[in-house]
Design a protein around this motif. Structure first.
Motif, PDB file in Angstrom:
ATOM      1  N   GLN A 231       0.826  -1.201   0.000  1.00 38.08           N
ATOM      2  CA  GLN A 231       0.000   0.000   0.000  1.00 38.08           C
ATOM      3  C   GLN A 231       0.864   1.256   0.000  1.00 38.08           C
ATOM      4  OE1 GLN A 231      -3.405  -0.133  -0.283  1.00 38.08           O
ATOM      5  NE2 GLN A 231      -3.171   2.063  -0.685  1.00 38.08           N
ATOM      6  N   ALA A 232       1.928   1.237   0.785  1.00 35.78           N
ATOM      7  CA  ALA A 232       2.824   2.398   0.814  1.00 35.78           C
ATOM      8  C   ALA A 232       3.453   2.649  -0.547  1.00 35.78           C
ATOM      9  CB  ALA A 232       3.907   2.185   1.868  1.00 35.78           C
ATOM     10  N   ARG A 233       3.882   1.592  -1.226  1.00 30.90           N
ATOM     11  CA  ARG A 233       4.502   1.753  -2.543  1.00 30.90           C
ATOM     12  C   ARG A 233       3.475   2.151  -3.600  1.00 30.90           C
ATOM     13  NH1 ARG A 233       9.397  -1.090  -3.149  1.00 30.90           N
ATOM     14  NH2 ARG A 233       9.476  -0.205  -5.249  1.00 30.90           N
ATOM     15  N   SER A 234       2.229   1.699  -3.453  1.00 33.93           N
ATOM     16  CA  SER A 234       1.198   2.011  -4.450  1.00 33.93           C
ATOM     17  C   SER A 234       0.838   3.491  -4.462  1.00 33.93           C
ATOM     18  CB  SER A 234      -0.063   1.181  -4.194  1.00 33.93           C
ATOM     19  OG  SER A 234      -0.747   1.614  -3.031  1.00 33.93           O
ATOM     20  N   GLU A 235       1.153   4.182  -3.375  1.00 38.51           N
ATOM     21  CA  GLU A 235       0.860   5.618  -3.310  1.00 38.51           C
ATOM     22  C   GLU A 235       1.745   6.432  -4.249  1.00 38.51           C
ATOM     23  OE1 GLU A 235       1.160   6.622   0.787  1.00 38.51           O
ATOM     24  OE2 GLU A 235      -0.597   5.420   1.379  1.00 38.51           O
ATOM     25  N   THR A 236       2.885   5.862  -4.634  1.00 36.98           N
ATOM     26  CA  THR A 236       3.785   6.552  -5.563  1.00 36.98           C
ATOM     27  C   THR A 236       3.996   5.775  -6.858  1.00 36.98           C
ATOM     28  OG1 THR A 236       5.708   5.548  -4.475  1.00 36.98           O
ATOM     29  CG2 THR A 236       5.024   7.726  -3.713  1.00 36.98           C
ATOM     30  N   ASP A 238       1.870   3.997  -9.780  1.00 37.97           N
ATOM     31  CA  ASP A 238       0.545   3.766 -10.356  1.00 37.97           C
ATOM     32  C   ASP A 238       0.358   2.343 -10.854  1.00 37.97           C
ATOM     33  OD1 ASP A 238      -0.134   6.392  -9.868  1.00 37.97           O
ATOM     34  OD2 ASP A 238       0.411   7.086 -11.884  1.00 37.97           O
ATOM     35  N   ALA A 239       1.461   1.633 -11.084  1.00 43.90           N
ATOM     36  CA  ALA A 239       1.364   0.277 -11.645  1.00 43.90           C
ATOM     37  C   ALA A 239       0.731  -0.707 -10.674  1.00 43.90           C
ATOM     38  CB  ALA A 239       2.749  -0.224 -12.047  1.00 43.90           C
ATOM     39  N   LEU A 240       0.791  -0.423  -9.375  1.00 37.16           N
ATOM     40  CA  LEU A 240       0.371  -1.405  -8.381  1.00 37.16           C
ATOM     41  C   LEU A 240      -1.110  -1.309  -8.038  1.00 37.16           C
ATOM     42  CD1 LEU A 240       3.312  -1.306  -5.801  1.00 37.16           C
ATOM     43  CD2 LEU A 240       3.014  -2.830  -7.756  1.00 37.16           C
ATOM     44  N   ARG A 241      -1.717  -2.476  -7.893  1.00 32.95           N
ATOM     45  CA  ARG A 241      -3.088  -2.585  -7.380  1.00 32.95           C
ATOM     46  C   ARG A 241      -3.058  -3.592  -6.234  1.00 32.95           C
ATOM     47  NH1 ARG A 241      -8.403  -2.455  -9.637  1.00 32.95           N
ATOM     48  NH2 ARG A 241      -9.869  -2.855  -7.940  1.00 32.95           N
ATOM     49  N   VAL A 242      -3.482  -3.176  -5.059  1.00 34.12           N
ATOM     50  CA  VAL A 242      -3.436  -4.012  -3.863  1.00 34.12           C
ATOM     51  C   VAL A 242      -4.830  -4.557  -3.586  1.00 34.12           C
ATOM     52  CG1 VAL A 242      -2.821  -4.118  -1.422  1.00 34.12           C
ATOM     53  CG2 VAL A 242      -1.572  -2.572  -2.951  1.00 34.12           C
ATOM     54  N   ILE A 243      -4.927  -5.891  -3.462  1.00 31.33           N
ATOM     55  CA  ILE A 243      -6.216  -6.554  -3.263  1.00 31.33           C
ATOM     56  C   ILE A 243      -6.174  -7.379  -1.986  1.00 31.33           C
ATOM     57  CG2 ILE A 243      -7.858  -8.198  -4.252  1.00 31.33           C
ATOM     58  CD1 ILE A 243      -6.036  -7.498  -6.935  1.00 31.33           C
ATOM     59  N   LEU A 244      -7.119  -7.170  -1.108  1.00 31.90           N
ATOM     60  CA  LEU A 244      -7.267  -8.002   0.085  1.00 31.90           C
ATOM     61  C   LEU A 244      -8.332  -9.048  -0.224  1.00 31.90           C
ATOM     62  CD1 LEU A 244      -7.202  -5.290   2.897  1.00 31.90           C
ATOM     63  CD2 LEU A 244      -5.292  -6.513   1.842  1.00 31.90           C
ATOM     64  N   PRO A 245      -7.950 -10.328  -0.326  1.00 34.36           N
ATOM     65  CA  PRO A 245      -8.920 -11.367  -0.704  1.00 34.36           C
ATOM     66  C   PRO A 245     -10.163 -11.314   0.175  1.00 34.36           C
ATOM     67  CG  PRO A 245      -6.700 -12.284  -0.622  1.00 34.36           C
ATOM     68  CD  PRO A 245      -6.612 -10.891  -0.056  1.00 34.36           C
ATOM     69  N   SER A 246     -11.320 -11.323  -0.466  1.00 33.38           N
ATOM     70  CA  SER A 246     -12.554 -11.061   0.270  1.00 33.38           C
ATOM     71  C   SER A 246     -13.108 -12.271   1.000  1.00 33.38           C
ATOM     72  CB  SER A 246     -13.625 -10.532  -0.700  1.00 33.38           C
ATOM     73  OG  SER A 246     -13.911 -11.508  -1.700  1.00 33.38           O
ATOM     74  N   GLU A 247     -12.663 -13.520   0.650  1.00 30.80           N
ATOM     75  CA  GLU A 247     -13.293 -14.688   1.260  1.00 30.80           C
ATOM     76  C   GLU A 247     -12.820 -14.923   2.689  1.00 30.80           C
ATOM     77  OE1 GLU A 247      -9.916 -16.579  -1.223  1.00 30.80           O
ATOM     78  OE2 GLU A 247     -10.833 -14.633  -0.825  1.00 30.80           O
ATOM     79  N   PHE A 248     -11.532 -14.669   2.976  1.00 31.70           N
ATOM     80  CA  PHE A 248     -11.069 -14.705   4.363  1.00 31.70           C
ATOM     81  C   PHE A 248      -9.739 -13.957   4.454  1.00 31.70           C
ATOM     82  CE2 PHE A 248      -9.210 -18.585   2.571  1.00 31.70           C
ATOM     83  CZ  PHE A 248      -7.897 -18.544   3.021  1.00 31.70           C
ATOM     84  N   PRO A 249      -9.536 -13.227   5.537  1.00 32.33           N
ATOM     85  CA  PRO A 249      -8.306 -12.449   5.682  1.00 32.33           C
ATOM     86  C   PRO A 249      -7.192 -13.289   6.304  1.00 32.33           C
ATOM     87  CG  PRO A 249      -9.738 -11.979   7.521  1.00 32.33           C
ATOM     88  CD  PRO A 249     -10.479 -12.984   6.652  1.00 32.33           C
ATOM     89  N   THR A 250      -5.963 -12.971   5.943  1.00 35.09           N
ATOM     90  CA  THR A 250      -4.799 -13.472   6.672  1.00 35.09           C
ATOM     91  C   THR A 250      -4.058 -12.232   7.151  1.00 35.09           C
ATOM     92  OG1 THR A 250      -4.657 -15.407   5.224  1.00 35.09           O
ATOM     93  CG2 THR A 250      -2.726 -14.908   6.577  1.00 35.09           C
ATOM     94  N   THR A 251      -4.227 -11.919   8.413  1.00 35.93           N
ATOM     95  CA  THR A 251      -3.710 -10.669   8.963  1.00 35.93           C
ATOM     96  C   THR A 251      -2.823 -10.957  10.157  1.00 35.93           C
ATOM     97  OG1 THR A 251      -5.718  -9.504   8.277  1.00 35.93           O
ATOM     98  CG2 THR A 251      -4.325  -8.415   9.912  1.00 35.93           C
ATOM     99  N   MET A 252      -1.582 -10.498  10.071  1.00 38.37           N
ATOM    100  CA  MET A 252      -0.636 -10.725  11.161  1.00 38.37           C
ATOM    101  C   MET A 252      -0.489  -9.475  12.008  1.00 38.37           C
ATOM    102  SD  MET A 252       2.428  -8.962  10.864  1.00 38.37           S
ATOM    103  CE  MET A 252       3.157  -7.864   9.640  1.00 38.37           C
ATOM    104  N   MET A 253       0.118  -9.653  13.174  1.00 41.85           N
ATOM    105  CA  MET A 253       0.456  -8.538  14.046  1.00 41.85           C
ATOM    106  C   MET A 253       1.976  -8.449  14.162  1.00 41.85           C
ATOM    107  SD  MET A 253      -2.413  -8.654  17.099  1.00 41.85           S
ATOM    108  CE  MET A 253      -2.040 -10.310  17.705  1.00 41.85           C
TER     109      MET A 253
END
Length: 330
Positions: A231-236, A238-253
């Motif tokens: 997400q940080a790199r996509s702000e500068t 334009d080539a990047l598209r970040v997708i969070l899979p909608s069926e279930f998240p894998t989120t770490m801390m």
């Protein structure tokens, strides 16, 4: 005593020089040096360190960046060489704390689900993401789920051949964490990895390298990229598209601990308290990392079950199945 101190400094310098760090930077000019071993890119932590030094001018910080698996090995080998350990591989961190390598910190106000026995503290929540190069994907539909990505690669193999990427879970602690959590959640993971294997998947040590190759056009898609970095790199870019899979998240801390053998224990404890205070304040300038959120089952839990796949036999079995799926041309 002075001779011993000089000798220790020389030995430490030789160890640092021998290690192939991803990055190594010094902050501040204080006489007391705080050594931080971390998997987090310096660009994210520099504002936090600068803010800490502003309030603790007697402390300088040596910030050493390497991969999550390397962190675990280096720290276990010599816990006195580092004062603070920061890693995105929360399973390896939990095992370090559980094995007694972390010093307990008392009187810290922190959510119960984001700490372990007052010795390991989570301070961000960050999802794994599918990241694509928009131009390289062309007119093909953007996948919203893992199954969408499977069907896309099956239908258009010429687009994806040799141009899909993911972690080498044999080398990356975070990659292994994401993979095992995905596999526990759904059999879709194994179908996805098998299809990626048929596409001649490229294997990576870290998210940054995958993102670089996506931007260069060498990859069309990368799977399980650390979402905060993408997400940080996509702000500068334009080539990047970040997708969070909608069926279930894998989120770490992302977690932090103080070494039980820290040579600068007071400053190490102060630094961890500072990180948690900044995180709670939520100022994006002073704390440019994702906020800590969750505790409702949507985030990988900081509990003993997290260490299941660190069992040697379970790890060997998982790695063998993963290799069978993704290394089809070997």
């Amino acid at each position: 005593m002075r001779y011993c101190a000089i000798l220790a400094a020389i030995l430490w310098a030789s160890v640092v020089a021998a290690q192939d760090w991803e990055d190594r930077q010094m902050f501040g000019t204080g006489e007391a040096t705080l050594r931080i071993l971390s998997s987090t890119d310096t660009s994210f932590f520099a504002p936090i360190i600068t803010d800490f030094i502003a309030a603790n001018s007697q402390v300088s910080v040596e910030y050493l960046v390497t991969g999550t698996a390397d962190i675990d090995g280096l720290f276990r080998e010599d816990p006195s060489a580092y004062d603070v350990v920061i890693s995105s591989a929360m399973d390896l961190q939990l095992k370090l704390a559980n094995d007694g390598f972390a010093a307990p910190l008392v009187e810290i106000t922190h959510p119960d689900w984001a700490e372990w026995h007052d010795s390991l503290f989570a301070f961000t929540t960050e999802p794994a993401a599918i990241v694509i190069n928009r131009a390289a994907l062309g007119d093909l539909p953007v996948p919203g789920t893992r199954q969408d990505l499977i069907e896309l690669m099956r239908a258009y193999p010429d687009t994806f051949e040799g141009r899909v990427g993911t972690y080498d879970v044999r080398q990356s602690g975070l990659g292994y964490l994401f993979a095992t959590q995905d596999a526990r959640a759904s059999e879709t993971y194994w179908r996805l990895i098998e299809v990626m294997g048929r596409m001649g998947a490229r294997l990576y040590c870290c998210s940054g390298a995958m993102i670089d190759d996506l931007i260069a056009g060498d990859l069309v898609v990368a799977y399980n990229v650390l979402g905060s970095y993408a997400q940080a790199r996509s702000e500068t870019e334009d080539a990047l598209r970040v997708i969070l899979p909608s069926e279930f998240p894998t989120t770490m801390m992302r977690t932090v601990l103080v070494s039980r053998d820290a040579s600068n224990l007071a400053s190490a404890e102060a630094f961890v308290r500072h990180v948690l205070t900044l995180q709670a304040a939520g100022d994006p300038v002073r704390f440019p990392l994702p906020p800590l959120a969750g505790g409702d089952g949507s985030v990988i839990g900081l509990n003993p079950a997290l260490m299941t796949y660190l069992d040697q036999m379970k790890r060997e079995t998982f790695i063998s199945e993963w290799e069978d799926a993704i290394l089809q041309d070997d």
